[in-house]
Design a protein around this motif. Structure first.
Motif, PDB file in Angstrom:
ATOM      1  N   GLN A 128       0.783  -1.311  -0.191  1.00  0.00           N
ATOM      2  CA  GLN A 128      -0.033   0.115  -0.041  1.00  0.00           C
ATOM      3  C   GLN A 128       0.781   1.409   0.056  1.00  0.00           C
ATOM      4  O   GLN A 128       0.708   2.225  -0.654  1.00  0.00           O
ATOM      5  CB  GLN A 128      -0.837   0.107   1.052  1.00  0.00           C
ATOM      6  CG  GLN A 128      -2.059  -0.945   1.286  1.00  0.00           C
ATOM      7  CD  GLN A 128      -1.540  -2.259   1.837  1.00  0.00           C
ATOM      8  OE1 GLN A 128      -0.333  -2.696   2.215  1.00  0.00           O
ATOM      9  NE2 GLN A 128      -2.809  -3.177   2.106  1.00  0.00           N
ATOM     10  N   PHE A 167       2.272   2.119  -3.585  1.00  0.00           N
ATOM     11  CA  PHE A 167       1.330   2.923  -4.458  1.00  0.00           C
ATOM     12  C   PHE A 167       0.978   4.171  -3.707  1.00  0.00           C
ATOM     13  O   PHE A 167       0.761   5.016  -4.648  1.00  0.00           O
ATOM     14  CB  PHE A 167       0.146   1.765  -4.555  1.00  0.00           C
ATOM     15  CG  PHE A 167       0.376   0.479  -5.287  1.00  0.00           C
ATOM     16  CD1 PHE A 167       0.658   0.577  -6.756  1.00  0.00           C
ATOM     17  CD2 PHE A 167       0.830  -0.602  -4.899  1.00  0.00           C
ATOM     18  CE1 PHE A 167       0.998  -0.259  -7.633  1.00  0.00           C
ATOM     19  CE2 PHE A 167       1.134  -1.800  -5.850  1.00  0.00           C
ATOM     20  CZ  PHE A 167       1.252  -1.569  -6.962  1.00  0.00           C
ATOM     21  N   ALA A 168       0.752   4.461  -2.651  1.00  0.00           N
ATOM     22  CA  ALA A 168       0.478   5.598  -2.007  1.00  0.00           C
ATOM     23  C   ALA A 168       1.558   6.476  -2.549  1.00  0.00           C
ATOM     24  O   ALA A 168       0.991   7.718  -2.685  1.00  0.00           O
ATOM     25  CB  ALA A 168       0.239   5.608  -0.458  1.00  0.00           C
ATOM     26  N   ILE A 184       2.083   6.012  -7.159  1.00  0.00           N
ATOM     27  CA  ILE A 184       1.164   6.399  -8.168  1.00  0.00           C
ATOM     28  C   ILE A 184       0.911   8.082  -8.164  1.00  0.00           C
ATOM     29  O   ILE A 184       0.888   8.516  -9.566  1.00  0.00           O
ATOM     30  CB  ILE A 184      -0.355   5.815  -7.817  1.00  0.00           C
ATOM     31  CG1 ILE A 184      -0.460   4.319  -7.728  1.00  0.00           C
ATOM     32  CG2 ILE A 184      -1.547   6.578  -8.496  1.00  0.00           C
ATOM     33  CD1 ILE A 184      -1.032   3.758  -8.857  1.00  0.00           C
ATOM     34  N   TRP A 189      -6.097   9.084  -8.674  1.00  0.00           N
ATOM     35  CA  TRP A 189      -6.796   9.242  -7.041  1.00  0.00           C
ATOM     36  C   TRP A 189      -7.520   8.002  -6.702  1.00  0.00           C
ATOM     37  O   TRP A 189      -7.836   7.398  -5.691  1.00  0.00           O
ATOM     38  CB  TRP A 189      -7.861  10.327  -7.104  1.00  0.00           C
ATOM     39  CG  TRP A 189      -7.242  11.603  -7.448  1.00  0.00           C
ATOM     40  CD1 TRP A 189      -7.353  12.334  -8.630  1.00  0.00           C
ATOM     41  CD2 TRP A 189      -6.641  12.596  -6.617  1.00  0.00           C
ATOM     42  NE1 TRP A 189      -6.786  13.443  -8.504  1.00  0.00           N
ATOM     43  CE2 TRP A 189      -6.084  13.344  -7.217  1.00  0.00           C
ATOM     44  CE3 TRP A 189      -6.196  12.260  -5.336  1.00  0.00           C
ATOM     45  CZ2 TRP A 189      -5.287  14.491  -6.604  1.00  0.00           C
ATOM     46  CZ3 TRP A 189      -5.188  13.281  -4.851  1.00  0.00           C
ATOM     47  CH2 TRP A 189      -4.912  14.445  -5.478  1.00  0.00           C
ATOM     48  N   PRO A 197      -5.124   4.534  -4.945  1.00  0.00           N
ATOM     49  CA  PRO A 197      -4.704   4.627  -3.895  1.00  0.00           C
ATOM     50  C   PRO A 197      -5.846   4.618  -2.990  1.00  0.00           C
ATOM     51  O   PRO A 197      -5.818   3.947  -1.855  1.00  0.00           O
ATOM     52  CB  PRO A 197      -4.152   6.115  -3.710  1.00  0.00           C
ATOM     53  CG  PRO A 197      -3.750   6.205  -5.250  1.00  0.00           C
ATOM     54  CD  PRO A 197      -4.553   5.730  -6.040  1.00  0.00           C
ATOM     55  N   SER A 198      -7.019   5.371  -3.102  1.00  0.00           N
ATOM     56  CA  SER A 198      -8.053   5.615  -2.225  1.00  0.00           C
ATOM     57  C   SER A 198      -8.793   4.180  -1.991  1.00  0.00           C
ATOM     58  O   SER A 198      -9.464   3.976  -1.037  1.00  0.00           O
ATOM     59  CB  SER A 198      -9.138   6.546  -2.668  1.00  0.00           C
ATOM     60  OG  SER A 198      -9.885   6.007  -3.548  1.00  0.00           O
ATOM     61  N   PHE A 226      -6.086   1.108   0.497  1.00  0.00           N
ATOM     62  CA  PHE A 226      -5.769   1.195   1.959  1.00  0.00           C
ATOM     63  C   PHE A 226      -6.699   0.629   2.732  1.00  0.00           C
ATOM     64  O   PHE A 226      -7.984   1.150   2.840  1.00  0.00           O
ATOM     65  CB  PHE A 226      -5.690   2.670   2.313  1.00  0.00           C
ATOM     66  CG  PHE A 226      -4.507   3.670   1.349  1.00  0.00           C
ATOM     67  CD1 PHE A 226      -3.457   2.971   0.929  1.00  0.00           C
ATOM     68  CD2 PHE A 226      -5.075   4.784   0.855  1.00  0.00           C
ATOM     69  CE1 PHE A 226      -2.720   3.769  -0.177  1.00  0.00           C
ATOM     70  CE2 PHE A 226      -3.954   5.644   0.189  1.00  0.00           C
ATOM     71  CZ  PHE A 226      -3.106   4.962  -0.343  1.00  0.00           C
ATOM     72  N   ARG A 270      -5.908   4.292   6.244  1.00  0.00           N
ATOM     73  CA  ARG A 270      -6.581   5.135   5.175  1.00  0.00           C
ATOM     74  C   ARG A 270      -6.209   6.317   5.267  1.00  0.00           C
ATOM     75  O   ARG A 270      -5.734   7.049   4.161  1.00  0.00           O
ATOM     76  CB  ARG A 270      -8.060   4.629   5.197  1.00  0.00           C
ATOM     77  CG  ARG A 270      -8.512   4.881   3.736  1.00  0.00           C
ATOM     78  CD  ARG A 270      -9.919   4.446   3.577  1.00  0.00           C
ATOM     79  NE  ARG A 270     -10.015   2.946   3.470  1.00  0.00           N
ATOM     80  CZ  ARG A 270     -11.052   2.154   3.786  1.00  0.00           C
ATOM     81  NH1 ARG A 270     -12.008   2.937   4.249  1.00  0.00           N
ATOM     82  NH2 ARG A 270     -10.878   1.016   3.764  1.00  0.00           N
ATOM     83  N   ALA A 327      -2.458   7.076   5.039  1.00  0.00           N
ATOM     84  CA  ALA A 327      -1.998   6.984   3.521  1.00  0.00           C
ATOM     85  C   ALA A 327      -2.481   7.766   2.589  1.00  0.00           C
ATOM     86  O   ALA A 327      -1.686   8.113   1.607  1.00  0.00           O
ATOM     87  CB  ALA A 327      -2.466   5.404   3.144  1.00  0.00           C
ATOM     88  N   GLN A 328      -3.788   8.107   2.843  1.00  0.00           N
ATOM     89  CA  GLN A 328      -4.440   9.150   1.635  1.00  0.00           C
ATOM     90  C   GLN A 328      -3.807  10.644   1.857  1.00  0.00           C
ATOM     91  O   GLN A 328      -3.422  11.202   0.782  1.00  0.00           O
ATOM     92  CB  GLN A 328      -5.812   9.552   2.079  1.00  0.00           C
ATOM     93  CG  GLN A 328      -6.504  10.302   0.862  1.00  0.00           C
ATOM     94  CD  GLN A 328      -6.355   9.915  -0.482  1.00  0.00           C
ATOM     95  OE1 GLN A 328      -6.199   8.799  -0.713  1.00  0.00           O
ATOM     96  NE2 GLN A 328      -6.892  10.891  -1.514  1.00  0.00           N
ATOM     97  N   THR A 363      -0.665  10.373  -0.240  1.00  0.00           N
ATOM     98  CA  THR A 363      -0.707  10.197  -1.548  1.00  0.00           C
ATOM     99  C   THR A 363      -0.858  11.859  -2.093  1.00  0.00           C
ATOM    100  O   THR A 363      -0.489  12.271  -3.088  1.00  0.00           O
ATOM    101  CB  THR A 363      -2.042   9.603  -1.991  1.00  0.00           C
ATOM    102  OG1 THR A 363      -1.809   8.246  -1.786  1.00  0.00           O
ATOM    103  CG2 THR A 363      -2.583   9.582  -3.536  1.00  0.00           C
TER     104      THR A 363
END
Ligand SMILES: OC[C@H]1O[C@](O)(CO)[C@@H](O)[C@@H]1O
Length: 515
Positions: free
Chosen positions: A283, A286-287, A290, A410, A413-414, A417, A422, A425-426, A429
């Protein structure tokens, strides 16, 4: 099947309807993208308006008018203070997205979104009345705070309330409204640039108050997501909300999974520390990558600087703004393609097709710009065929981005997680997105001046690299319920080694008490 395209054997099929409540909530929440898009689109046009430059950046203005057609066109807008105007906002957004993570977790998604709308509206008013550079930068910092809050909370909220079968399409409404914001901003710039007396830029900058207020007021009518209510121990409210958004009474199966995820999440004391642990490596990767790769496609060079770029290529003032307008229409329309296809063809297909399309266009742009401007940057008279090739290549490139990396940047990533990390991690991002949006905005004019047409080669190489990354490492997440996402890592040949079985007896014990 290609690596990473492993189908997920989730057997979940939560009951529920596609309700008006979900549609309304998605439309309002997604309008948070308007404020971001408006700002992305407005700065390029405003910084190419002479009265604005004369008032705040007289040095740039003097340089611009002294440039002869025979001079190096690649360098005429290279001014770090001017780019700081564009990019200061992204630094502010970066800072606020970190704070926003605590608010989304502690007070919920709705409150965070409302903060975002309000701060943005204040920033817009200050910018509209700016009397000096300080006011201008202060206004932009407030806008940035607003954007950081909105970008942190909206994608999470959308992914949480959407029925999983439509999660891709509904989440993409965020990007859709970003592109509408860019389009409206370009349209406005086109008209305000012509206003007599040179005050048009005030309308452009101050006009941001409208999307800010739309978002803020719309959020009043939203309820928080069930996941967020559970996160704050509001079990009854959460179940009631789930029933209302799914339009059925028996939501037990989905609620049980949400509650399970929520209990697991509560065992995590410090999401910021935990996210660094090995089990969240997929995760976290990619957070970070991406949003970074989304910016390395080079899209923002066109979004921020389309008018400047077209002007550098010898298009007149009006033609430059017009071309920027055309490219933003293409951006919006192609995002619709993504909304219509993402839940059918999946994320990987769109990423890879978009990458291929962008690469081909970057090659065409490099060849045509190199053949006309060479490395001296003095083109002489530009023939019509040349302008046509450049505009068409840009449009096809933008379409490629708009159905792939734009919205997927968007969405993916969303949705990957788990609840416990979440919000944190957001924030990562959003922060990475902002750092690189800032970096591209800040260094673009200098890169253009130094790399000349090589700038497009640089982005073309990036597109090849990031497409290989997707091909090798991104698992398909289409049709997987958000609380079942662990399966996609488990089934992936590379990421599986990071997966830990989470069903601790403590969680199971607590669960039985709740349900
Ligand atoms: O539509 C283009 C816009 O979309 C974004 O990538 C955000 O998703 C912006 O950085 C860009 O300006």
């Amino acid at each position: 099947m290609a690596v990473g395209g492993i189908p997920c054997d989730s057997r979940k099929n939560y009951a529920g309807k596609f309700t008006c409540k979900v549609i309304f909530a998605c439309v309002v929440a997604a309008s948070g993208g308007l404020i971001f898009g408006y700002d992305l689109g407005i700065s390029g046009g405003v910084t190419s308006m002479d009265p604005f430059l004369q008032k705040f950046f007289p040095k740039v203005y003097r340089k611009e008018i002294s440039v002869q057609p025979s001079d190096d066109q690649y360098c005429k807008f290279d001014n770090q203070i001017l780019t700081l105007f564009t990019s200061s906002l992204y630094l502010a957004a970066l800072l606020s997205s970190m704070t926003a993570s605590r608010i989304t977790r502690g007070l919920g998604r709705k409150v965070t979104m409302m903060f975002g709308g309000l701060l943005f509206a204040f920033g817009a008013i200050i910018n509209g009345f700016a009397a000096n550079l300080l006011m201008l930068i202060f206004g932009r910092v407030l806008l940035g705070f607003g954007i950081g809050f909105a970008n942190q909370s909206v994608p999470i909220y959308l992914s949480e309330i959407a029925p999983f079968k439509y999660r891709g399409a509904l989440n993409m409404m965020f990007q859709m409204s970003i592109t509408i914001g860019i389009l409206v901003a370009n349209l406005l710039n086109y008209f305000t640039a012509k206003i007599e007396g040179g005050r048009g830029w005030r309308i452009s900058l101050g006009g941001a108050v409208v999307p800010g207020l739309i978002f803020f007021l719309g959020c009043f009518f939203l309820s928080d997501s069930p996941n967020s209510l559970l996160e704050r121990n509001k079990y009854e409210e959460a179940k009631d909300m789930l029933r209302r958004i799914r339009g059925i009474y028996n939501v037990d199966e989905e609620f049980k999974d949400l509650a399970k995820a929520s209990e697991a999440a509560k065992l995590v004391q410090s999401p910021w520390r935990d996210i660094l642990s090995r089990k969240y490596r997929p995760q976290l990767t990619f957070a970070i990558l991406i949003p970074l790769f989304q910016q390395l496609t080079g899209m923002n060079v066109f979004v921020f600087y389309a008018p400047v770029l077209f002007k550098s290529m010898g298009f007149g003032n009006n033609a430059s703004l017009m071309s920027a307008l055309i490219t933003s229409i293409v951006n919006s329309c192609a995002t619709l393609v993504s909304i219509a296809t993402v839940d059918k063809y999946g994320r990987r297909t769109l990423f890879l097709l978009g990458g291929l399309q962008m690469f081909v266009c970057q090659a065409v742009m490099t060849i045509s710009i190199a053949s006309k401007f060479g490395s001296s940057g003095s083109p002489g008279q530009l023939p019509l065929w040349f302008s046509a090739i450049v505009v068409v290549a840009m449009c096809v490139y933008i379409a490629g981005f708009a159905y792939s990396w734009g919205p997927l940047g968007w969405l993916v990533p969303s949705e990957i997680f788990p609840l416990e990390i979440r919000s944190a991690a957001q924030s990562i991002t959003v922060a990475v997105n902002m750092i690189f949006t800032f970096a591209i905005a800040q260094v673009f004019t200098a890169m253009l001046c130094n790399l000349k047409f090589g700038l497009f080669i640089f982005f073309a190489i990036c597109v090849v690299g990031l497409s290989i990354f997707i091909y090798k490492l991104l698992p398909e997440t289409k049709g997987v319920p958000i609380e079942e996402m662990a399966l996609v890592w488990k089934n992936h040949p590379y990421w599986t080694k990071f997966v830990v079985d989470k069903s601790s007896s403590l969680v199971m014990g607590k669960l039985e008490l709740i349900i």
